[in-house]
Enzyme design. Structure first.
Site, PDB file in Angstrom:
ATOM      1  N   LYS A 258       0.848  -1.203   0.000  1.00 17.98           N
ATOM      2  CA  LYS A 258       0.000   0.000   0.000  1.00 17.98           C
ATOM      3  C   LYS A 258       0.876   1.242   0.000  1.00 17.98           C
ATOM      4  O   LYS A 258       1.950   1.232   0.606  1.00 17.98           O
ATOM      5  CB  LYS A 258      -0.866   0.028   1.271  1.00 17.98           C
ATOM      6  N   ARG A 332      -9.904 -11.656   3.035  1.00 15.50           N
ATOM      7  CA  ARG A 332     -10.776 -12.759   2.626  1.00 15.50           C
ATOM      8  C   ARG A 332     -10.044 -14.095   2.667  1.00 15.50           C
ATOM      9  O   ARG A 332     -10.669 -15.142   2.837  1.00 15.50           O
ATOM     10  CB  ARG A 332     -11.364 -12.477   1.239  1.00 15.50           C
TER      11      ARG A 332
HETATM   12  N1  BES Z   1      -7.901  -3.713   4.741  1.00 18.03           N
HETATM   13  C1  BES Z   1      -8.160  -3.405   3.379  1.00 18.03           C
HETATM   14  C2  BES Z   1      -9.495  -2.694   3.161  1.00 18.03           C
HETATM   15  C3  BES Z   1      -9.638  -1.320   3.779  1.00 18.03           C
HETATM   16  C4  BES Z   1      -9.456  -0.187   3.018  1.00 18.03           C
HETATM   17  C5  BES Z   1     -10.022  -1.169   5.090  1.00 18.03           C
HETATM   18  C6  BES Z   1      -9.606   1.059   3.565  1.00 18.03           C
HETATM   19  C7  BES Z   1     -10.187   0.085   5.669  1.00 18.03           C
HETATM   20  C8  BES Z   1      -9.975   1.194   4.896  1.00 18.03           C
HETATM   21  C9  BES Z   1      -8.167  -4.680   2.559  1.00 18.03           C
HETATM   22  O1  BES Z   1      -7.348  -5.694   3.000  1.00 18.03           O
HETATM   23  C10 BES Z   1      -7.698  -4.321   1.173  1.00 18.03           C
HETATM   24  O2  BES Z   1      -6.587  -3.913   1.055  1.00 18.03           O
HETATM   25  N2  BES Z   1      -8.560  -4.483   0.189  1.00 18.03           N
HETATM   26  C11 BES Z   1      -8.229  -4.191  -1.154  1.00 18.03           C
HETATM   27  C12 BES Z   1      -8.752  -5.316  -2.020  1.00 18.03           C
HETATM   28  C13 BES Z   1      -8.273  -5.269  -3.445  1.00 18.03           C
HETATM   29  C14 BES Z   1      -6.789  -5.465  -3.527  1.00 18.03           C
HETATM   30  C15 BES Z   1      -9.006  -6.335  -4.224  1.00 18.03           C
HETATM   31  C16 BES Z   1      -8.876  -2.872  -1.531  1.00 18.03           C
HETATM   32  O3  BES Z   1     -10.017  -2.628  -1.125  1.00 18.03           O
HETATM   33  O4  BES Z   1      -8.246  -2.083  -2.221  1.00 18.03           O
HETATM   34 MN    MN Z   2      -5.370  -5.491   2.290  1.00 16.13          MN
END
Ligand code: BES
Ligand code: MN
Ligand code: ZN
Length: 484
Positions: A258, A332
């Site tokens: 990230k 997930r």
């Molecule tokens: N923990 C994040 C989701 C999240 C985003 C929680 C902002 C709280 C605030 C999750 O693990 C994630 O990174 N999801 C990705 C999924 C994608 C790579 C398919 C996302 O939402 O970008």
């Molecule tokens: Mn994530």
């Protein structure tokens, strides 16, 4: 915050409906009206504490025909904020009974608004910067309602303690809350309430075959923990509700790293775990006569020579294979095993999973609604009653076979990251593959678990959502038309 019945402190809060005049205050209200100082509009405040001032803080509840629990929460949040500005630490609430709303509901919602106004996560601030907050509230109540109010205050205190526990876990940085300390915190909070807390370490997790969970955990120096919390408030032949919380104590994204700005808040990626732990606290403290088992697969998503990679194909505890298109879709992957474990090893009849799962749910709903996906409409309808009662808004997302097809893989049974939009729905339906046909609701709390800025009657930081919904769902019988 301590609640009691009676009087306390030097000031009282008096809620007032719009364009009404409380008995005995005709003169003051004529003056306030003439100067347009106070009309009783929702959240409006009039307060002149001081040497010659009045000791009454007036707060508007808004229009009589729109009076509901939310109006109390919002108005009392404002009133608590104003009381704290006046450096009051104790206050009396003079609570009239209005025919539009159940008195128990009014008491609980007022207490909740005041509690939210006083919440601070300031343990890391130096002493000088801390501001005084409201600590004790006494309710001056209508005669003959003592029993009702006593039980309402006991219930809301247990719920708010649960919310407070969730918040204190979610707001902590990842250096303080990691799998081992999260497990310890759950043990310390829940064991005294009669909840059996079992914590499994790496070897036991391996022995269970939780290979998907372990794939995510393996890049971190911190040992993963499987935390199982069992509350038995009913006999063993009664059904058990399963709660599963996403427990990423830190989510760097892994090799799909990230950017710093979105990584910095990822200590909150155990918001689902925090919520199920907080809900267990509220449930056990209130001695609900239900059986509830909560499960958290806690780990960190990190980078190292050991970490799982984009493009990997891994197995899950269920035997289904998963193609890792994106290591940042890790929640997930851990939940696949946590849900499967709960469905097959804990003898539950239904499952609610709670997860800060997707950024996509924030695109869809912002910070105001939790997104839900379900395979059982009757269960969802029950859950909506519970979430209404707790003032925690939930929006059900569509889920049908067109979306189900999207998570099917070519190189493996399932894909962890799917192109084509609808990211919150496909994330939810990915999880459905591990529910073993149990009744199930998935709650995506990525937008509602922690706020960047205050919204409504909740301050910035962890919100405690959806502790109340989980509590009332487990309690059951939430049809408000049968309210007192
Ligand atoms: N923990 C994040 C989701 C999240 C985003 C929680 C902002 C709280 C605030 C999750 O693990 C994630 O990174 N999801 C990705 C999924 C994608 C790579 C398919 C996302 O939402 O970008
Ligand atoms: Mn994530
Ligand atoms: Zn995550």
């Amino acid at each position: 915050m301590k609640f009691s019945i009676g009087r306390i402190g030097e000031a009282r809060i008096l809620p007032v409906l719009k364009d009404t005049v409380p008995q005995g205050m005709e003169e003051l209200f004529a003056y306030l009206k003439e100067r347009e100082l106070f009309s009783g509009a929702k959240g409006e405040i009039f307060f002149d504490l001081g040497l010659h001032g009045s000791n009454t803080l007036l707060v508007g509840l808004g229009e009589a025909d729109k009076l509901d629990a939310q109006a109390y929460r919002q108005s009392f949040y404002k009133a608590g904020t104003e009381a704290a500005k006046a450096r009051l630490t104790q206050v009396t609430v003079d609570l009239p009974k209005f025919p539009q709303i159940c008195y128990r509901t009014a008491v609980k919602a007022a207490a909740e608004g005041l509690y939210h106004s006083a919440y601070r996560f300031d343990k890391y601030l130096s002493q000088e910067k801390k501001k005084p907050v409201l600590e004790e509230v006494a309710f001056q109540i209508v005669a003959g309602t003592e029993d009702k109010v006593t039980s309402a205050l006991a219930e809301i205190s247990n719920i708010l303690d649960g919310i407070d526990l969730t918040r204190s876990l979610v707001n902590e940085p990842a250096e303080a809350i990691y799998p081992e300390t999260l497990a310890k915190a759950a043990q310390e909070a829940l064991t005294p309430l009669g909840v059996e807390v079992e914590v499994k370490g790496l070897e036991e997790i391996k022995a269970l075959g939780m290979t998907a969970f372990l794939a995510v955990a393996r890049g971190s120096a911190r040992e993963p923990k499987l935390i199982i919390m069992r509350y038995r408030g009913a006999s063993e032949d009664q059904e058990t509700i399963g709660l599963v919380g996403k427990g990423l104590t830190y989510d760097s994204g892994g090799y799909a790293l990230k950017p710093a700005a979105s990584m910095a808040a990822m200590h909150t990626d155990m918001g689902g775990a925090g919520a199920v732990i907080g809900a267990m606290s509220a449930i056990a403290a209130s001695k609900l006569n239900r059986n509830v088992t909560a499960v958290v697969a806690a780990c960190e998503n990190m980078i190292s020579g050991e970490a799982y990679k984009n493009g990997d194909i891994i197995r899950s505890m269920s035997g289904k294979s998963i193609e890792i298109g994106n290591t940042d879709a890790e929640g997930r992957v851990t939940l696949a095993d946590a849900i499967y474990y709960t469905a097959t090893k804990e003898n539950v009849s239904s499952i609610i999973d709670v997860a800060t799962l997707t950024g996509a749910v924030i695109v869809a709903l912002g910070s105001h609604y939790t997104g839900a996906v379900t395979n059982d409409q009757a269960m969802m309808d029950e859950f909506k009653l519970a979430s209404d009662l707790g003032g925690e808004k939930v929006w059900q997302l569509p889920a049908d076979d067109d979306y189900r097809d999207m998570v099917k893989g070519k190189r493996a049974d399932l894909l962890n990251s799917v192109k084509g939009g609808a990211g919150s729905i496909t994330a939810g339906l990915f999880l459905e593959n591990f529910t073993e046909g149990k009744k199930w609701i998935h709650l995506d709390i990525a937008g509602t678990s922690a706020y960047d800025a205050p919204h409504g009657y909740r301050p910035a930081g962890a919100t405690g959502i959806p502790v109340q919904s989980l509590y009332y769902f487990c309690k059951g019988d939430n049809d408000q038309t049968r309210c007192c």
